[in-house]
Motif scaffolding. Sequence first.
Motif, PDB file in Angstrom:
ATOM      1  N   SER A 193       0.749  -0.900  -0.032  1.00 57.58           N
ATOM      2  CA  SER A 193       0.211  -0.115  -0.020  1.00 57.58           C
ATOM      3  C   SER A 193       1.203   0.857  -0.106  1.00 57.58           C
ATOM      4  N   ASP A 194       0.567   2.253  -0.669  1.00 58.48           N
ATOM      5  CA  ASP A 194       1.033   3.778  -0.683  1.00 58.48           C
ATOM      6  C   ASP A 194       0.564   4.311   0.671  1.00 58.48           C
ATOM      7  N   VAL A 195       0.990   4.812   1.695  1.00 60.96           N
ATOM      8  CA  VAL A 195       1.534   5.180   2.948  1.00 60.96           C
ATOM      9  C   VAL A 195       2.032   6.302   3.001  1.00 60.96           C
ATOM     10  N   GLU A 196       1.690   7.264   3.476  1.00 60.45           N
ATOM     11  CA  GLU A 196       1.598   8.876   4.046  1.00 60.45           C
ATOM     12  C   GLU A 196       1.912   9.242   4.759  1.00 60.45           C
ATOM     13  N   SER A 197       3.055   8.991   6.104  1.00 60.15           N
ATOM     14  CA  SER A 197       3.538   9.464   7.504  1.00 60.15           C
ATOM     15  C   SER A 197       3.330  11.023   6.864  1.00 60.15           C
ATOM     16  N   LEU A 198       3.032  11.892   7.812  1.00 58.39           N
ATOM     17  CA  LEU A 198       3.115  13.150   7.519  1.00 58.39           C
ATOM     18  C   LEU A 198       3.810  13.669   9.442  1.00 58.39           C
ATOM     19  N   LEU A 199       4.495  14.280   9.499  1.00 57.13           N
ATOM     20  CA  LEU A 199       5.095  15.147  10.792  1.00 57.13           C
ATOM     21  C   LEU A 199       4.295  16.479  10.149  1.00 57.13           C
ATOM     22  N   VAL A 200       3.005  16.808  11.698  1.00 60.70           N
ATOM     23  CA  VAL A 200       2.815  17.981  11.180  1.00 60.70           C
ATOM     24  C   VAL A 200       3.279  18.400  12.378  1.00 60.70           C
ATOM     25  N   VAL A 201       3.397  20.316  12.106  1.00 57.03           N
ATOM     26  CA  VAL A 201       3.920  21.160  12.878  1.00 57.03           C
ATOM     27  C   VAL A 201       3.348  22.618  13.267  1.00 57.03           C
ATOM     28  N   ASP A 202       3.390  22.999  14.133  1.00 57.33           N
ATOM     29  CA  ASP A 202       3.064  24.229  14.396  1.00 57.33           C
ATOM     30  C   ASP A 202       3.468  25.555  13.653  1.00 57.33           C
ATOM     31  N   ALA A 203       2.949  26.259  12.953  1.00 53.96           N
ATOM     32  CA  ALA A 203       4.410  27.246  12.240  1.00 53.96           C
ATOM     33  C   ALA A 203       4.934  28.105  13.782  1.00 53.96           C
ATOM     34  N   ALA A 204       4.038  27.782  15.010  1.00 53.90           N
ATOM     35  CA  ALA A 204       4.659  28.752  16.257  1.00 53.90           C
ATOM     36  C   ALA A 204       5.524  27.748  16.659  1.00 53.90           C
ATOM     37  N   THR A 205       6.482  27.074  15.659  1.00 56.63           N
ATOM     38  CA  THR A 205       7.478  25.487  16.537  1.00 56.63           C
ATOM     39  C   THR A 205       8.810  26.520  16.229  1.00 56.63           C
ATOM     40  N   GLY A 206       9.594  26.508  16.759  1.00 55.11           N
ATOM     41  CA  GLY A 206      10.543  27.426  16.877  1.00 55.11           C
ATOM     42  C   GLY A 206      12.141  26.328  16.816  1.00 55.11           C
ATOM     43  N   GLN A 207      13.358  26.868  16.787  1.00 54.78           N
ATOM     44  CA  GLN A 207      13.959  25.924  16.749  1.00 54.78           C
ATOM     45  C   GLN A 207      14.030  23.809  16.884  1.00 54.78           C
ATOM     46  N   ASN A 208      13.533  24.118  18.195  1.00 54.99           N
ATOM     47  CA  ASN A 208      13.416  22.813  18.653  1.00 54.99           C
ATOM     48  C   ASN A 208      12.545  21.693  16.837  1.00 54.99           C
ATOM     49  N   GLY A 209      12.080  22.488  16.506  1.00 51.47           N
ATOM     50  CA  GLY A 209      11.721  21.708  15.809  1.00 51.47           C
ATOM     51  C   GLY A 209      11.931  20.813  14.789  1.00 51.47           C
ATOM     52  N   LEU A 210      13.296  21.640  14.581  1.00 50.28           N
ATOM     53  CA  LEU A 210      14.444  19.902  13.896  1.00 50.28           C
ATOM     54  C   LEU A 210      14.835  19.003  14.781  1.00 50.28           C
ATOM     55  N   ALA A 211      15.025  19.583  16.164  1.00 50.30           N
ATOM     56  CA  ALA A 211      15.136  18.133  17.162  1.00 50.30           C
ATOM     57  C   ALA A 211      14.062  16.671  17.018  1.00 50.30           C
ATOM     58  N   GLN A 212      12.735  17.727  16.462  1.00 52.17           N
ATOM     59  CA  GLN A 212      11.301  17.261  16.867  1.00 52.17           C
ATOM     60  C   GLN A 212      11.746  16.147  15.508  1.00 52.17           C
ATOM     61  N   ALA A 213      12.027  16.509  14.561  1.00 53.33           N
ATOM     62  CA  ALA A 213      11.639  16.277  13.762  1.00 53.33           C
ATOM     63  C   ALA A 213      12.792  15.239  12.793  1.00 53.33           C
ATOM     64  N   ARG A 214      13.545  15.509  13.478  1.00 49.35           N
ATOM     65  CA  ARG A 214      14.651  13.535  13.596  1.00 49.35           C
ATOM     66  C   ARG A 214      14.854  12.257  13.950  1.00 49.35           C
ATOM     67  N   GLN A 215      13.577  13.125  14.998  1.00 46.12           N
ATOM     68  CA  GLN A 215      13.911  11.834  16.347  1.00 46.12           C
ATOM     69  C   GLN A 215      12.291  10.791  16.003  1.00 46.12           C
ATOM     70  N   PHE A 216      11.410  12.107  15.186  1.00 44.12           N
ATOM     71  CA  PHE A 216      10.311  11.206  14.502  1.00 44.12           C
ATOM     72  C   PHE A 216      10.734  10.506  13.084  1.00 44.12           C
ATOM     73  N   LYS A 217      11.823  11.127  12.905  1.00 45.61           N
ATOM     74  CA  LYS A 217      12.480  10.124  11.524  1.00 45.61           C
ATOM     75  C   LYS A 217      12.755   8.878  11.624  1.00 45.61           C
ATOM     76  N   GLN A 218      13.323   8.455  12.668  1.00 43.66           N
ATOM     77  CA  GLN A 218      14.180   7.438  13.071  1.00 43.66           C
ATOM     78  C   GLN A 218      12.807   6.474  13.675  1.00 43.66           C
ATOM     79  N   SER A 219      11.280   6.486  14.186  1.00 48.79           N
ATOM     80  CA  SER A 219      10.680   5.942  14.118  1.00 48.79           C
ATOM     81  C   SER A 219       9.682   5.815  13.124  1.00 48.79           C
TER      82      SER A 219
END
Length: 207
Positions: free
Chosen positions: A125-151
Amino acid sequence: MKLETKPSVILTVGVNGVGKTTIIGKLAAMYASQGRHVLLCAADTFRAAAAEQLTVWAERSGCAIVSQHEGADPASVVYDAISAAAARGSDLIICDTAGRLHNKVNLMNELNKIYRIIARQLPNSDVESLLVVDAATGQNGLAQARQFKQSVDLTGLVLTKLDGTAKGGIVVAVASELELPVKFIGVGEQIEDLMPFDADSFVRAII
Ligand SMILES: Nc1nc2c(ncn2[C@@H]2O[C@H](COP(=O)(O)OP(=O)(O)OP(=O)(O)O)[C@@H](O)[C@H]2O)c(=O)[nH]1
Ligand SMILES: [Mg+2]
């Protein structure tokens, strides 16, 4: 979005309160209006209110929903939803997950388990796995995204709450480091407040 198989899957992940459930409601309405049979999967079993919130979106968008009791194993809700989609001939399963801090190892493992169930039960199946990011997110967003991408093998980003004062500049860093396209933006709390991402107007708004 590449959602050509029957069923296809959209999995939304992200930290607490970024707008995952809301974007699911909007996407469900959009795909249902295109004539697809959409099944929502309430894999946020952390709070009873989460399934209730998703049920409201199912009613608004005219979509089906699979849920279990509070505290149920989220992966088992996903398993149920995949079976239900086969039984009902659904075109698209959209899976909600509980908001979680990216540095909580057990919660990230739980997310990986959800992802593996989908990959195992629907290998073609086609699977779209979307990380949802709030526009107000600061630099921490990068760390968040790296971790989510590992899972989860992320395929794209959704930027929410762009109707507020925040411009969402962090997605530029996330999109470029993780090589992920921004697929949609959320511009309000209503069902129609969803837009495809347009890089030109986004950059113009930032500048
Ligand atoms: N202004 C605005 N508010 C939004 C937008 N998207 C979501 N919200 C609001 O943000 C709040 C959180 O949205 P949810 O969809 O519940 O967020 P979530 O990520 O599912 O939250 P958890 O499941 O608790 O992690 C709600 O009050 C939404 O109405 C948006 O694009 N613009
Ligand atoms: Mg939610």
